[in-house]
Design a protein around this motif. Structure first.
Motif, short mmCIF file in Angstrom:
data_model
loop_
_atom_site.label_atom_id
_atom_site.label_comp_id
_atom_site.label_asym_id
_atom_site.label_seq_id
_atom_site.Cartn_x
_atom_site.Cartn_y
_atom_site.Cartn_z
N ASN A 117 4.77 0.56 -10.02
CA ASN A 117 4.52 1.28 -10.77
C ASN A 117 3.19 1.33 -11.29
O ASN A 117 2.38 0.23 -11.38
CB ASN A 117 5.30 0.86 -12.42
N VAL A 118 2.69 2.43 -11.15
CA VAL A 118 1.11 2.46 -11.39
C VAL A 118 0.71 3.75 -12.45
O VAL A 118 1.46 5.00 -12.59
CB VAL A 118 0.36 3.02 -9.99
N SER A 119 -0.12 3.60 -13.31
CA SER A 119 -0.67 4.62 -14.08
C SER A 119 -2.25 4.31 -14.51
O SER A 119 -2.89 3.20 -14.24
CB SER A 119 0.05 4.70 -15.29
N TYR B 239 1.38 8.12 -8.21
CA TYR B 239 1.46 7.32 -6.97
C TYR B 239 -0.09 6.81 -6.63
O TYR B 239 -1.12 7.56 -6.99
CB TYR B 239 1.87 8.39 -5.58
N LEU B 240 -0.05 5.77 -5.86
CA LEU B 240 -1.25 5.33 -5.14
C LEU B 240 -1.63 6.46 -4.31
O LEU B 240 -1.05 7.03 -3.49
CB LEU B 240 -1.02 3.99 -4.68
N SER C 249 10.81 9.55 -3.96
CA SER C 249 10.83 10.21 -5.19
C SER C 249 10.87 9.26 -6.41
O SER C 249 10.67 9.54 -7.72
CB SER C 249 12.07 10.98 -5.30
N ASN C 250 11.24 7.81 -6.04
CA ASN C 250 11.10 7.03 -7.23
C ASN C 250 9.56 6.27 -7.29
O ASN C 250 9.38 5.46 -8.14
CB ASN C 250 12.01 5.74 -6.99
N GLY C 251 8.69 6.43 -6.26
CA GLY C 251 7.39 6.12 -6.51
C GLY C 251 7.06 5.47 -5.18
O GLY C 251 7.52 5.54 -4.20
N ASN C 252 6.05 4.57 -5.00
CA ASN C 252 5.41 3.69 -4.03
C ASN C 252 6.30 2.54 -3.75
O ASN C 252 6.99 1.94 -4.62
CB ASN C 252 4.04 3.34 -4.23
N TYR C 253 6.59 2.30 -2.47
CA TYR C 253 7.71 0.98 -2.26
C TYR C 253 7.01 0.42 -0.60
O TYR C 253 6.41 0.90 -0.05
CB TYR C 253 8.96 1.44 -2.21
N PHE C 254 7.44 -0.80 -0.47
CA PHE C 254 7.43 -1.59 0.70
C PHE C 254 8.47 -2.49 0.60
O PHE C 254 9.13 -2.80 -0.37
CB PHE C 254 5.79 -2.13 0.98
#
Length: 400
Positions: A303-305, A324-325, A356-361
């Motif tokens: 989560n980023v803002s 997004y980053l 579509s839910n954000g950045n992930y790894f």
């Protein structure tokens, strides 16, 4: 991105000075040339095997068609006698062998596994000094080296490639080095000095590919000094490398590390407008329950803002927007106690994906030592600056 580690099923050291001694349960693997008080050199080499079924499963069910590399990693316990450039060879073993249950200098010696003279146990399966392995497309030769004076025939054997198709690899060799009877150009061009890191991290993709393609059978690796340093009687040439084995009580067992690129992104076209453009960020790690079993595969979301969002007129909070980053963002994992990188930042293999839910790894917990805490670091490039975030993103792997 993905990094997946597997650990050896067998490892042992062969000692020319003790031709029938097995050391299959030792916590240390050794490759060395040690001269005793009578002036007799004793050579050691070590063998290490990774399960073929595990390797096949990784290729078939995890890597798929992605680009990848395979690294053999072994961590140094002790290094001595390196008063000159010293090279190690990592070669594909050419004969099956038995691990055994011995320890160095057991009294009486344990003889139920591989030794300098025998591959199976004392009196069974002497090491073949040379020969040909026939596969479906042709033949591959194997060879060995030993001293009839010091220790006699044995010390393992290895495949070599007269055509130079590059599946034979040497670790820690300077550019241009060619081992005897190994006319290949696929060397790992890495050298080290007196005070440099002696951990092994050698790209063995060519050997692994040969195992997968059934070009050669998987009997593991043999790790040895170059032939010019073995059976050397000069008192000034006594290099000793001791590495942790799979039986170590430390957090440093050897491993075979598979790295492949599974990066995916939706950040194209108009979606790029949701990428943050300021380095003043507020970030948190989602989908992190904090505790995982070794069998777990977890997808972490980020989560980023912006910490100070641009003021605009809208009827909902700016902090509910999905941000997004930048695509040039990466993750790393550190052991919280030792502060050592377990998975380091890598532009190719640790790039952070997006959906579509954000950045992930994704993290495969099976490659992490259990009963330890780990921290996640995030690196991103924004407006010419490189920022690394380490805001207490912790988790633990426990025995299940």
């Amino acid at each position: 991105m993905a990094v997946y580690k597997i650990f050896p099923t067998q490892d042992t050291t062969l000692y020319s000075a003790y031709p029938i001694m097995n050391t299959g349960l030792d916590a240390i693997l050794e490759t060395s040339n040690i001269i005793d008080i009578s002036g007799t050199p004793g050579v050691s080499r070590y063998l290490i095997l990774f399960d073929q079924e595990e390797i096949l499963d990784i290729y078939s069910n995890k890597i798929g068609n992605s680009s990848y590399d395979v690294y053999f990693k072994n961590f140094i316990a002790e290094a001595r006698g390196l008063n000159q450039n010293t090279f190690l060879e990592i070669l594909p073993l050419a004969q099956s062998w038995n691990n055994g249950t011995g320890y160095t200098l057991d009294n009486p010696q344990e003889k139920d596994g591989a030794s300098w003279t025998y591959a199976n146990y004392s009196g069974s399966g002497p090491w073949s000094t040379s020969g040909i392995y026939l596969n479906s497309t042709g033949s591959i030769e194997y060879t060995s080296s030993f001293s009839n004076i010091y220790g006699g025939s044995g010390g393992g054997n290895w495949f070599y490639d007269t055509s130079g198709s590059l599946y034979v690899v040497a670790g820690y060799v300077v550019s241009g080095y060619v081992a005897p009877q190994l006319p290949f150009s696929g060397s790992v061009d890495v050298s080290f000095g007196l005070r440099s890191n002696k951990d092994i991290e050698a790209n063995v993709s060519n050997i692994s590919n040969a195992w997968i393609n059934n070009t050669i059978p998987n009997y593991g690796f043999i790790v040895k000094l170059t032939s010019s340093l073995e059976f050397e009687t000069n008192q000034n040439i006594q290099p000793i490398f001791k590495y942790y084995s799979v039986d170590t009580n430390t957090i440093y067992p050897p491993c075979l590390e598979f790295r492949w690129r599974d990066y995916e992104t939706i950040l194209t076209g108009s979606a790029t407008g949701s990428i943050v453009t300021t380095s003043d960020l507020k970030m948190s790690l989602a989908e992190n329950p904090g505790v995982f079993y070794p069998e777990s595969i977890n997808r972490f979301y980020i989560n980023v803002s912006p910490l100070y969002p641009t003021r605009i007129y809208q009827t909902s909070s700016l902090f509910t927007n999905l941000n997004y980053l930048p695509t040039s963002s990466y993750y790393a994992i550190k052991d919280l106690a030792t502060n050592e990188f377990i998975v380091n930042f890598d532009d190719n293999y640790t790039q952070i994906s997006s959906d579509s839910n954000g950045n992930y790894f994704d993290i495969y917990m099976s490659g992490l030592e259990p009963e330890r805490y780990y921290s996640v670091l995030i690196k991103t490039h924004i407006n010419g600056s490189t920022k690394i975030f380490n805001d207490d993103y912790y988790f633990k792997v426990i025995n299940g």
